[in-house]
Enzyme design. Sequence first.
Site, PDB file in Angstrom:
ATOM      1  CD  GLU A   1      -1.603  -2.462   1.335  1.00  0.00           C
ATOM      2  OE1 GLU A   1      -0.572  -2.672   2.012  1.00  0.00           O
ATOM      3  OE2 GLU A   1      -2.275  -3.368   0.820  1.00  0.00           O
TER       4      GLU A   1
ATOM      5  CG  HIS B   1      -9.071  -7.857   6.436  1.00  0.00           C
ATOM      6  ND1 HIS B   1      -8.065  -8.256   7.277  1.00  0.00           N
ATOM      7  CD2 HIS B   1      -8.586  -8.004   5.182  1.00  0.00           C
ATOM      8  CE1 HIS B   1      -7.019  -8.647   6.557  1.00  0.00           C
ATOM      9  NE2 HIS B   1      -7.313  -8.504   5.279  1.00  0.00           N
TER      10      HIS B   1
END
Lengths: 321, 328
Positions: free
Chosen positions: A61, A130
């Site tokens: 990321e 998540h």
Amino acid sequence: MTREITYIEAIAEALGEELERDDDVVLFGEDVEEFGGNFGETAGLHEKYGGDRVRNTPLSEIGIAGMALGAAVGGIRPVAELQFADFAATAGDEVFNQIPKQPYVSGGRLSAPLTIFAPSGAGIGAGAQHSQSVHSWIGNVPGWVVVTATTPYDAKGLLKSSIRDDNPVFFLPHKMLSEMKGEVPEEEYTLPLGESVVEQEGEDVTVVATQVMFHRAKEAAADLDLDVELINPRTFAPLDTDTIAESVEKTGHLVVVDETVERYGTQGYIANEIVENNFFSLDGPPKTIGVKDVPIPVSPALEQEVLPSVKRIRAGIKSVF
Amino acid sequence: MAIDEETSKRFLREMLRIREFEDEIKTRFQEGEIPGFVHLDYGHEGTHVGMSQAMRDDDWLAVGGARLVGQYVAKGVPLGEIMAELYGKSGGSNKGYGGQMHVSDVGRKLYGHAATIGSGQNPAVGLAFAEEMKGTDNVAVTTIGDGGTSRGSFHTALVFASYWDLPVVFVIENNQWAISTPSSALSPDNLSDYGIPHKIPNESIDGSNVETVYETVSEAIERARNGEGPSVIESRVARLGPHFEGDKQTYRDETEFEEERELKDPLKNYRKQLLDDGVVTEQDIDEMIEAIRAEVQEAIEFARESPEPEPETAYENVYRTPLYGQGE
């Protein structure tokens, strides 16, 4: 002309239409090519727009967000996908220090017209890393435009506007809504950023909510003997408080429901804006409802316990009278 | 690569500009005219000038490391704009929003620094990507210090540059010190070795020699322009000053430091070389310095006379408004 499509189909349409419209739009992230994105949001786009404009990235990321920043400054309009909004943290420096600040510290000489696309929210048993709603993290850093999507109509119109906006935009669809169907026009349309919308008019109480919480609030309101005005803020930062203030002026009561945790969550900010600036519109203290201050657990029984339920929202609305 | 006399003189003049400008910054800082911290480039002048002279005006420079002012000068930002930014004045390159760490000038393709050291390399890869998407043959050159190579973000940038084979040149200015941590304690023999696992061409050079830097960076840029992807260059220099003005450098060995100052001063060495080779005379150099000092004095005057930013401008430039879809 409208038709019913799912939220994720609306998102895929928005991405496809913007890739079609503007050659400078480029989409990249993990598994956006043949795999089609974790929720199907990029299905078919690689095939149609080719490997230059729809690109898989290595698993970092930091690279996705950092490269999006440079690409935007360099004159293209990247849509950078994080598979889960939680991963804003794995690109922490890019998300908190670099992207929202470079335009400002440059004295406005740089612009960074990029969109981070990051599915957020709990409800699918995906666990503590998540499932988070991160709009209070991101909204805390001036420079980010923070957009959520509550319906398929919102998802398409707001995503298209996010891609066209000249600011860095953090776009947060909710993964639980992926399969939700709703009316979406056949014709091209966009929705304004930075504007709240009154979704349902009422006289007794103002309820502000987005994403899954909006739908739960609507359900809760339907069961009450109260005339509830429902507001969907659409953009969390910068926040359109005028629409909320006008509503509270009419109803005298405010309830804010959101999926960020209650501790330093967006609920508190929205309520504070009204208390501080429109105190005399209120007939009583506002109520804020959010995720309990624990990480999101995996077991569906535990997960549903910590999320605001229809029952809790209903009780919350009743509590302000 | 033969370097002609005109080019040599330009190298010398640019190094002198950095040195003279920074000497003045040091004095102005000591006299309390410049707020915050000041990190000066002593020892880095050769690597800054060699690198930027190898670039075209339309190549991006994404500055990094802690030695930045010399890079701004080398990329062509007017001295007055830099000085006013150091003063936090409205005439600064960034109107006082950025300061010495964030001078950016998109018109000159200078990307602003990531003051969290090591976070500027992925944006540099993004800049290279944008140029490639736009179909130009422009490249991005990005600098980082030895300390910054320990950040994961630096390694990620190598992964991404290599994965998409992008036109980016990573220059690691290894001045041997991450404030007080010596780079000799890091495992690689050369920090350019970090390119090896990614199969990126890499080289370690004497960064105190301006011509060596110019030649090596020119070759890397040429490869990038020709679609042959990224390069990693370690430019070894000596830090001939403190980390920041005021750092007492108790961690450095006095004798070694003196020796470095004697042997590794890029400006002193190049000046001697050009005098020995008869490219310039003492009088030529004096004339260069005289002209530069006048330019530096003008920059100081510009900074001093530039107004303080209006306090309410602190709220500008957070967002570009109207947001999309809002009224004009």
